[in-house]
Design a protein around this motif. Structure first.
Motif, PDB file in Angstrom:
ATOM      1  N   UNK A  65     -24.428  14.780   9.675  1.00 33.13           N
ATOM      2  CA  UNK A  65     -23.475  14.241   8.696  1.00 33.13           C
ATOM      3  C   UNK A  65     -23.582  14.980   7.365  1.00 33.13           C
ATOM      4  N   UNK A  66     -24.824  15.217   6.939  1.00 34.39           N
ATOM      5  CA  UNK A  66     -25.014  15.916   5.673  1.00 34.39           C
ATOM      6  C   UNK A  66     -24.568  17.381   5.778  1.00 34.39           C
ATOM      7  N   UNK A  67     -24.765  17.969   6.964  1.00 31.89           N
ATOM      8  CA  UNK A  67     -24.296  19.341   7.172  1.00 31.89           C
ATOM      9  C   UNK A  67     -22.774  19.413   7.080  1.00 31.89           C
ATOM     10  N   UNK A  68     -22.097  18.418   7.667  1.00 35.21           N
ATOM     11  CA  UNK A  68     -20.631  18.354   7.577  1.00 35.21           C
ATOM     12  C   UNK A  68     -20.193  18.261   6.119  1.00 35.21           C
ATOM     13  N   UNK A  69     -20.866  17.397   5.349  1.00 40.60           N
ATOM     14  CA  UNK A  69     -20.531  17.259   3.937  1.00 40.60           C
ATOM     15  C   UNK A  69     -20.793  18.560   3.184  1.00 40.60           C
ATOM     16  N   UNK A  70     -21.871  19.252   3.571  1.00 36.53           N
ATOM     17  CA  UNK A  70     -22.214  20.508   2.910  1.00 36.53           C
ATOM     18  C   UNK A  70     -21.160  21.577   3.181  1.00 36.53           C
ATOM     19  N   UNK A  71     -20.677  21.639   4.422  1.00 38.58           N
ATOM     20  CA  UNK A  71     -19.657  22.626   4.789  1.00 38.58           C
ATOM     21  C   UNK A  71     -18.377  22.388   3.996  1.00 38.58           C
ATOM     22  N   UNK A  72     -18.062  21.116   3.766  1.00 34.75           N
ATOM     23  CA  UNK A  72     -16.833  20.768   3.047  1.00 34.75           C
ATOM     24  C   UNK A  72     -16.984  20.898   1.536  1.00 34.75           C
TER      25      UNK A  72
END
Length: 269
Positions: free
Chosen positions: A203-210
């Protein structure tokens, strides 16, 4: 963050992720007392990767046996405790996933991260851990666990979404209340942490990518390395010492920590 701050925060995350003392309570103090900046999404991802690598490496033999048991149960018709344990880990993860989705939909996560709430949960669940350690029968081994007990521990794990509760602390508390030995309660707590840490990292990786913020790669590498090493050492020492020392040192520590958090909160009003 500079490198020194990254090392200290990664060390805090690595040690407190698996000790029953709440990582969120500890990460609040440096920011409040020292005025450090928010660690940021990239660093959050890094320390999650570090702690995930540590717990997977430490329990690599158990995880291999679990995967092998699940496959043999599905295709070879050979039932084993390890196969059931794999399904139990999945079952125990479901309440945390559902509760996490509910919290995100209600958008109350920031409100739950107040120092006052963290101080309260650190104290309440610390005292509860001490009570469970003193009153639990501590006779059941992990091989005796049932799906109903797994569900109870899984529901307890879902409460750890509230900062200050401590995921390992509340799951070990539930295990002790159900009559498991300290070692059995701790081992299942750590195994149960693997899908939760993995999901949180995703989830945090997804937020980081965005996100558009620049990535400090030096802090990323420091976070992964320091969090991973400290978490691995922490798991080993905790499991080797837990039967002798019990939970009372952690209970006392949590009471003192909550007092410090209350002091910070009331002096800042």
């Amino acid at each position: 963050m500079d490198v020194i701050q990254a090392i200290i925060l990664a060390l805090i995350q690595g040690l407190t992720e698996f000790l029953p003392i709440s990582s969120s309570a500890h990460l609040v103090l440096p920011a409040q007392l020292l005025g450090w900046p928010d660690q940021g999404l990239a660093f959050d991802v890094a320390v999650h990767i570090g702690t995930l690598i540590a717990v997977v490496l430490y329990f690599r033999d158990d995880l291999w046996a679990v995967m092998k048991g699940m496959l043999e149960g599905l295709f070879g018709k050979q039932k084993s405790f390890e196969g059931y344990l794999g399904w139990y880990i999945i079952l125990g993860t479901i309440p945390a996933v559902l509760f996490g989705l509910a919290i995100s939909l209600m958008d109350v996560e920031n409100q739950l991260r107040s120092i006052f709430i963290i101080a309260c949960t650190t104290l309440i669940f610390g005292v509860l851990l001490g009570w469970a350690d003193c009153t639990g029968t501590q006779q059941r081994q992990l091989t005796e666990i049932t799906w109903k007990q797994v569900l109870i521990i899984g529901i307890a794990q879902a409460l750890a979404i509230i900062p200050g509760t401590s995921r390992s602390g509340v799951t070990i508390t539930a295990g002790l209340m159900l009559g498991f030995t300290r070692n059995a309660a701790a081992r299942f707590s750590f195994l149960l942490s693997i899908p939760v840490i993995f999901a949180a990292g995703l989830l945090k990786t997804k937020d980081l990518v965005m996100a558009t913020e620049p990535v400090a790669w030096d802090a990323i590498f420091v976070g992964v390395f320091v969090a991973g090493i400290s978490a691995y050492v922490c798991i080993h020492l905790f499991l080797s010492m837990i039967a002798r020392m019990g939970m009372m040192p952690f209970v006392i520590y949590r009471v003192l920590l909550s007092a410090a958090l209350f002091f910070v909160y009331f002096t800042s009003i």
